[in-house]
Design an enzyme around this catalytic site. Structure first.
Site, short mmCIF file in Angstrom:
data_model
loop_
_atom_site.label_atom_id
_atom_site.label_comp_id
_atom_site.label_asym_id
_atom_site.label_seq_id
_atom_site.Cartn_x
_atom_site.Cartn_y
_atom_site.Cartn_z
N LEU A 16 0.97 -1.07 0.12
CA LEU A 16 -0.05 0.02 -0.05
C LEU A 16 0.78 1.25 -0.07
O LEU A 16 0.53 2.47 -0.46
CB LEU A 16 -0.91 0.03 1.28
CG LEU A 16 -2.00 -1.04 1.32
CD1 LEU A 16 -2.74 -1.05 2.67
CD2 LEU A 16 -2.97 -0.94 0.24
N GLN B 107 4.89 3.22 1.47
CA GLN B 107 6.32 2.84 2.44
C GLN B 107 6.27 4.15 3.50
O GLN B 107 6.12 5.39 2.97
CB GLN B 107 7.42 3.04 1.44
CG GLN B 107 8.88 3.09 2.27
CD GLN B 107 9.14 1.56 2.59
OE1 GLN B 107 8.84 0.69 1.94
NE2 GLN B 107 9.70 1.49 3.80
N GLY B 108 6.24 3.97 4.54
CA GLY B 108 6.07 4.74 5.61
C GLY B 108 7.78 5.08 6.35
O GLY B 108 8.57 4.57 5.73
N GLY B 109 8.12 5.89 7.30
CA GLY B 109 9.17 6.05 7.50
C GLY B 109 9.78 5.10 8.30
O GLY B 109 11.05 4.91 8.44
N GLY C 7 8.89 1.62 7.60
CA GLY C 7 8.80 0.59 6.75
C GLY C 7 7.61 0.37 5.97
O GLY C 7 6.66 1.13 5.95
N PRO C 8 7.37 -0.65 5.10
CA PRO C 8 6.26 -0.87 4.32
C PRO C 8 4.90 -1.14 4.91
O PRO C 8 4.86 -1.85 5.99
CB PRO C 8 6.72 -1.98 3.16
CG PRO C 8 7.73 -2.69 3.98
CD PRO C 8 8.34 -1.71 4.93
N VAL C 9 3.72 -0.93 4.07
CA VAL C 9 2.64 -1.34 4.69
C VAL C 9 1.84 -2.05 3.53
O VAL C 9 2.01 -1.80 2.41
CB VAL C 9 1.71 0.01 4.96
CG1 VAL C 9 0.37 -0.57 5.43
CG2 VAL C 9 2.46 0.66 5.92
N ASP D 15 4.10 12.94 16.40
CA ASP D 15 4.24 12.84 14.99
C ASP D 15 3.02 12.86 14.17
O ASP D 15 2.94 12.24 13.17
CB ASP D 15 4.93 11.36 14.77
CG ASP D 15 5.78 11.43 13.46
OD1 ASP D 15 5.97 12.34 12.83
OD2 ASP D 15 5.99 10.08 13.02
#
Length: 809
Positions: free
Chosen positions: A497, A499-501, A503-505, A616
């Site tokens: 879905l 890529q966050g800070g 890791g991937p989702v 955050d």
């Protein structure tokens, strides 16, 4: 001849028109007014001239009792603000409400028995009773500013704008709020709120039960958002600002004073403040022999060996009756003790110094009045014995306590439990095997390719291996790595879905078809086990419509994963900063997103069982469901505050460049106002469709907040609006949101409003909002300059890379 008669008939009709008009005016004016000897029967009602309030007969919940009262008109849920016969309800619908010749208001039943009366005695020819748009019901001789009697002088549990709560120093009369007994019974409850002139005119909540301490009430010093004190020679009282027409202060059944405001967009009441802020801070909120829990539902739970004294009262929210023993004590050595770990109890009635544990237990058994004991380490290896007599009150679950409380119970109860334990264990075991077998058959039938290699036992939800401490297990399922591989098709790229800070989702599906989002932390990520554990702990205890729901978690070697509810519309930034998708966010949707984020943040700061600072908050951490409702996510960096804590300091600054408040980014100081700053940035981004971290006004050398402030000062605030949504926007609403956003990003934290004030400003038609000061200024730097700075390559970040470590000055 016929024409003549026809003409006369027409003339007659014409002459009667004034009478018809007068009759219509009389009927219309009577809709909010009563005259002497006029009655209202059950089913009739008065409606204020502006149709804001209604007076009539009503019932509460499943109760068949009938009351005369006043409630808000045209709201989806009935909200009662005043009750006349709260102590003497009618048993049926034969009641009559009458204004008598002497000015008395009377409620009577079919036998003409008086159930409630104002007991007035007035001699006047011009008496009228009228329901005003303020919610006040008055009896007057014609001048509404000088009523002979008014409901505002006799409050129930609700305080409205225009009312007073306090003391008339001239007459000694008091205006007090008193709680209802429960949600279906408005009779006088256990708590009263008002001004105590003997204690320097301070506000207090008085419990009805003698021996319970008074609760001092401190209302925030913000006249635009909260009621405030007025002191004159004649009176000392609390009042609302005039604009707060849809706000109400309620003395709750459980002892909490709560301030609500009406939100038109979501058609619901929003709680913006309460004191005490937690139910467990109300003394003996759960009654005798009951534990109050800050972190779990239900709030109140009976001690082992006890049941609610009144199950009906408990179901209706009145826990004051507490719990009672299932089996009576034998008063002697026949009794036993049940250990209750990690609780905080009001000080004991007897202290025996350094007796041994066995002596402490024996001392309690030897007294028929002893209800519990504790053998406590008081420091330096010294132990003391504490005994409690009478009812056990104010017991609170407290994980910081390492001592056990031993509650006295009848031994027969313990034997009864031991006798049934093997039977219960066998039933649970057999049921578990059966459920697992069915699950295995279903999975193999649907996914035959998995065969025997995919064991159904991998679906066991076992939280026993991941604990917050030795006394508490996480109340969400631990899922196996193999199961998540199956659910996400082995974490294929097509299911990714984003890529966050950290890791991937990935998108996945549970066996029943429910969509899930699996956040797989990058093994090289700076979020370690502590941050992961922190996120699991926090979200497991949070439940709100504007917070993402955590469904499970997984720890497998170096792999750490969080399983969330699936949000089909992904994150807010994927709409705002995409030229093709931003047009899907019209102003109405943007405004609803702003309100939803504010409600979720208010829950974190004030209404949840834990006071939480997110640290955050950014658009990529705001997820959108299928109806575009926002949900705050990513609590890896969140911090829990104590009940009275307002600020903390850290040497490990975490967050995202462009969203961090100046006091946090530079000095490591964070508070609820740090989140308010981040929220303000998000508001400006939602309005403009521009990202603060990458926006730069080269002509005026300004960041997004500075650019917004310049436009607002020049009277060109609407120029900030995203062109894709500008045409159909509500200009006054946009300008209000810009001003609120600018108030949130002011440089000094003390100048920023609380989230409760933000919601009130957004939800109310406030004539004048405070003027924001110049926002905090950050020098815009390129990514290369940041990387070459003293922060180091992973210390600061632009866009969506999270700051992981910045040393405070």
């Amino acid at each position: 001849m016929n024409k003549k008669h026809q003409g006369m008939g027409s003339l007659s009709y014409f002459m009667l028109l004034p009478f018809f008009f007068c009759f219509w005016k009389l009927c219309h004016s009577a809709s909010d007014t009563m005259i002497p000897n006029q009655s209202i029967r059950d089913g009739d009602k008065l409606t204020s001239s502006g149709e804001k309030f209604v007076l009539g007969f009503f019932s509460l919940g499943t109760s068949k009792n009938r009351y005369v009262g006043i409630w808000y008109n045209l709201l989806p849920q009935q909200t009662v603000i005043w009750v006349a016969n709260r102590q003497n309800p009618l048993a049926d619908s034969t009641g009559v409400f009458t204004l008598r010749n002497d000015g008395s208001l009377v409620i009577s039943d079919q036998r003409q028995t008086t159930l409630w009366s104002t007991n007035s005695s007035m001699v006047s020819r011009n008496l009228t009773a009228r329901l005003l748009d303020s919610g006040n019901f008055i009896v007057t001789e014609g001048d509404p500013n000088n009523p002979l009697w008014q409901s505002f002088d006799h409050p129930s549990n609700t305080f409205l704008p225009g009312m007073k709560i306090g003391v008339n120093l001239s007459t000694g009369d008091s205006w007090l709020l008193s709680s209802w007994k429960n949600m279906e019974d408005p009779a006088f409850g256990h708590f009263t709120f008002g001004v105590d002139t003997k204690a320097m005119n301070q506000l207090f909540i008085w419990p009805k039960t003698t021996g319970h301490p008074l609760m001092l009430v401190n209302i925030p010093d913000d006249k635009n958002s909260y009621p405030y004190m007025v002191k004159t020679e004649e009176a000392v009282y609390l009042e609302f600002s005039s604009f707060q027409t849809m706000s109400r202060l309620v003395m709750g059944t459980s002892g909490q004073l709560q301030l609500f405001t009406w939100l038109n967009t979501s058609q619901q009441w929003i709680k913006i403040w309460s004191q005490p802020n937690q139910l467990c801070n109300v003394y003996a909120a759960c009654g005798a022999y009951s534990i109050c829990n800050f972190y779990k539902m239900p709030d109140c739970k009976c001690l082992p060996g006890f049941l609610p004294t009144s199950i009906q009262d408990w179901d209706l929210g009145d826990r004051s009756t507490g719990c009672q023993r299932i089996t009576a004590l034998q008063c002697g050595s026949q009794d036993s003790f049940q250990s209750v770990p990690n609780v905080n109890v009001t000080r004991s009635t007897l202290w025996l110094g350094s007796a041994s544990a066995e002596d402490c237990k024996a001392e309690c058994l030897n007294s028929c009045h002893c209800s519990a004991y504790a053998y406590v380490d008081v420091g330096a290896g010294n132990f003391s014995c504490f005994l409690w007599s009478g009812d056990l009150l104010n017991i609170r679950d407290d994980n910081s306590m390492n001592e056990d409380l031993y509650v006295r119970v009848a031994v027969s109860k313990s034997r009864h439990e031991r006798r049934w334990f093997p039977v219960i264990a066998i039933v649970v075991f057999v049921t578990g095997i059966f459920v697992l077998g069915i699950s295995r058959m279903w999975i193999i039938e649907r996914k035959g390719s998995l065969g025997a290699s995919f064991s159904a036992t991998k679906l066991i939800l076992d939280a026993a291996n991941f604990k917050e401490d030795e006394s508490e297990v996480i109340d969400i399922p631990l899922l196996s790595f193999e199961f998540l591989e199956f659910a996400t098709s082995n974490f294929t790229e097509s299911n990714k879905l984003g890529q966050g800070g950290y890791g991937p989702v990935y998108k996945g599906n549970l066996p029943g078809g429910q969509g899930i989002a699996v956040k797989r932390l990058d093994k090289a990520s700076q979020q370690g086990l502590e941050e992961f554990k922190n996120e699991v702990m926090l979200i497991a205890k949070l439940q709100h419509r504007n917070l993402v729901k955590l469904l499970g978690y997984c720890v497998h070697g170096d792999d750490k994963m969080l399983i969330y509810e699936y949000m089909p519309n992904k994150s807010l930034d994927s709409f705002l900063f995409d030229q093709t998708r931003s047009s899907l966010l019209n102003w109405e949707k943007r405004f609803n997103v702003i309100l939803g984020i504010a409600r979720g943040l208010l829950y974190l700061h004030q209404d949840s069982r834990l006071r939480i600072i997110h640290r955050d908050l950014k658009t990529s951490n705001i997820l959108l469901d299928e109806e575009m409702n926002p949900k705050i996510s990513d609590f890896g960096m969140a911090r829990i505050f104590g009940g009275d804590q307002t600020q903390a300091n850290t040497r490990r600054v975490v967050g995202t460049y462009g969203y961090m408040s100046p006091e946090y980014a530079l000095d490591g100081l964070f508070s609820v106002k740090s989140d308010v700053y981040s929220f303000g940035i998000i508001v400006l981004e939602i309005i403009s469709g521009k990202k603060n971290g990458s926006f730069y006004d080269s002509e005026h050398f300004l960041s997004l907040p500075g650019h917004a402030w310049r436009l607002w000062k020049e009277g060109s605030g609407l120029d900030l609006m995203d062109p894709s949504s500008r045409e159909a926007c509500n200009s006054s609403e946009v300008l209000k949101c810009i001003q609120v956003g600018l108030l949130c990003v002011q440089e000094d934290a003390i100048d920023r409003p609380t989230v409760a004030s933000v919601l009130l400003m957004l939800a109310s038609d406030i004539a004048t909002l405070p003027s924001p000061k110049r926002p905090a200024s950050f020098i815009r730097r390129s990514l290369s300059s940041i990387e070459s700075s003293s922060c180091g390559p992973t210390s600061c970040s632009m866009n969506e890379v999270t700051v992981s470590l910045v040393e405070g000055r």
